[in-house]
Design a protein around this motif. Sequence first.
Motif, PDB file in Angstrom:
ATOM      1  N   CYS A 172       0.859  -1.190   0.000  1.00  0.00           N
ATOM      2  CA  CYS A 172       0.000   0.000   0.000  1.00  0.00           C
ATOM      3  C   CYS A 172       0.893   1.238   0.000  1.00  0.00           C
ATOM      4  O   CYS A 172       2.124   1.138   0.017  1.00  0.00           O
ATOM      5  CB  CYS A 172      -0.942  -0.011   1.205  1.00  0.00           C
ATOM      6  SG  CYS A 172      -0.089   0.299   2.767  1.00  0.00           S
ATOM      7  N   CYS A 206      -0.644  -0.760   7.781  1.00  0.00           N
ATOM      8  CA  CYS A 206      -1.380  -0.977   9.023  1.00  0.00           C
ATOM      9  C   CYS A 206      -2.339  -2.153   8.802  1.00  0.00           C
ATOM     10  O   CYS A 206      -2.392  -2.726   7.708  1.00  0.00           O
ATOM     11  CB  CYS A 206      -2.140   0.288   9.457  1.00  0.00           C
ATOM     12  SG  CYS A 206      -3.642   0.607   8.521  1.00  0.00           S
ATOM     13  N   CYS A 265       0.462   7.789   3.729  1.00  0.00           N
ATOM     14  CA  CYS A 265      -0.806   7.548   4.420  1.00  0.00           C
ATOM     15  C   CYS A 265      -0.653   7.871   5.898  1.00  0.00           C
ATOM     16  O   CYS A 265       0.289   7.389   6.551  1.00  0.00           O
ATOM     17  CB  CYS A 265      -1.241   6.095   4.237  1.00  0.00           C
ATOM     18  SG  CYS A 265      -2.740   5.739   5.168  1.00  0.00           S
ATOM     19  N   GLY A 290      -5.089  -3.129   5.643  1.00  0.00           N
ATOM     20  CA  GLY A 290      -4.813  -4.012   4.492  1.00  0.00           C
ATOM     21  C   GLY A 290      -5.407  -3.545   3.179  1.00  0.00           C
ATOM     22  O   GLY A 290      -5.855  -4.355   2.368  1.00  0.00           O
ATOM     23  N   CYS A 291      -5.364  -2.235   2.920  1.00  0.00           N
ATOM     24  CA  CYS A 291      -6.007  -1.672   1.712  1.00  0.00           C
ATOM     25  C   CYS A 291      -5.543  -2.324   0.406  1.00  0.00           C
ATOM     26  O   CYS A 291      -6.329  -2.521  -0.508  1.00  0.00           O
ATOM     27  CB  CYS A 291      -5.697  -0.187   1.583  1.00  0.00           C
ATOM     28  SG  CYS A 291      -6.315   0.809   2.910  1.00  0.00           S
TER      29      CYS A 291
HETATM   30  S1  SF4 Z   1      -3.304  -0.282   4.756  1.00  0.00           S
HETATM   31 FE1  SF4 Z   1      -4.432   1.505   3.974  1.00  0.00          FE
HETATM   32  S2  SF4 Z   1      -4.814   2.763   5.820  1.00  0.00           S
HETATM   33 FE2  SF4 Z   1      -3.190   1.296   6.345  1.00  0.00          FE
HETATM   34  S3  SF4 Z   1      -1.263   2.323   5.890  1.00  0.00           S
HETATM   35 FE3  SF4 Z   1      -1.808   1.210   4.049  1.00  0.00          FE
HETATM   36  S4  SF4 Z   1      -2.922   2.680   2.795  1.00  0.00           S
HETATM   37 FE4  SF4 Z   1      -2.893   3.483   4.871  1.00  0.00          FE
END
Ligand code: SF4
Length: 405
Positions: free
Chosen positions: A311, A347, A317, A350-351
């Motif tokens: 991500c 984080c 982010c 999990g985007c």
């Molecule tokens: S999973 Fe999504 S919210 Fe978490 S750090 Fe990566 S982009 Fe940002």
Amino acid sequence: MTVRRGTCPGLADPMPTGDGLLARLAVARPIPLDIFGSLCAAARTHGNGIVEITSRGSVQVRGLTSKSAPNFAASVAALEVADPTGGRVLASPLAGLDPYEIFDVTSMADRLRDFLLDSRLAATLAPKVSVVVDGGGVLHLDAVPCDIRLRAESTGSAIQFEFMITNEVTLGTMAPEHAIKAATELLHAIAAHGPEARARDLPHPADFGRQPRAGGETARSPVQPIGTHPLRDGSVALGIGLPFGHSDSETLQRIVEQTQRAGAAAVRPAAGRVLLLIGLPPARASELAVKAERLGFITNPDDPRRRVVACSGAPACAAAEIPTRALAPAVAAAARPETRLIHVSGCAKGCAHPGAGDVTVVGIGGRCGIVPNGRAQDAPIEFVTTEDLPGYFAQRAAMRETAHG
Ligand code: SF4
């Protein structure tokens, strides 16, 4: 042929992130090279110049501000590249160009987009409700998640569409006209179920006129968009990957210039974080691939960076605990070649990959949690520091090599 005018929702309502606002736009057809160059210039003028192509083939522009975002949206509107339904209808990226496609789904997809706009369902359905219209061919869309899937099949002399809810329930096969009608009815039904509803929430899929039968999908080979694909007119498309899904506007403009010099006509962002360079004379493709590689793009399907999904992470982010994209190249280089998917997530949200990876690295408290065969939300079995992460993967690879002689 132009894209119907309208405001793409991802442009009108950009998302706050760690490096400013993020605007997302989907495209419905190949973009002429000069228009794509202007899009890159707008990303640099109004944002921070970072441009991403997502796993679904949407374009994301980062680093916009509340003041610059409307100007970026206006610039993109003038270019007429954005799908005003925001990517709710995905068609094969080489529809109408691919000699191996079963059916050119361009007009079917356009009719569904028009329906979504005219009925106003494009604005009222849950944000992720989508329809895949898959005409088959080398870049079929079997791996792209959706609510409704229309999949072309050749049955003797006729073309039929397998009509599916997600990838799990096949409602039957039907002629293209009936498939469009059934899709519009199903979209109405999803909307009637509430603003958060998805197709999977509907209680009785058989009410749409067909008896469900379990997973009738015939397995097709996984798509490999990186590389050269022949086109109907004798030219080719060259698929190049954006490492970890991102690049910058200047590098993209340079590949646009090189693509123009090589004689191509257009580009098309495609599922799998790929940019297709369309309409090249076949003899120029390998030379352009070398130039793309020099600019940092992925031109070999076996490139280890294709096995790592990351991500945006820190600092892009605000929720991120680790710098995912800074870590990803070293992780890719150190990991075992047989590892299919490593997910580096800033984080637990999990985007970048909602499913399980062979290994998921998740940022927690500034350290890297290791989740074997799991998702970012699962509990890590151990933690390493960001400095030690590449060494961790290298050590695992060495241990495996020793164990297997
Ligand atoms: S999973 Fe999504 S919210 Fe978490 S750090 Fe990566 S982009 Fe940002």
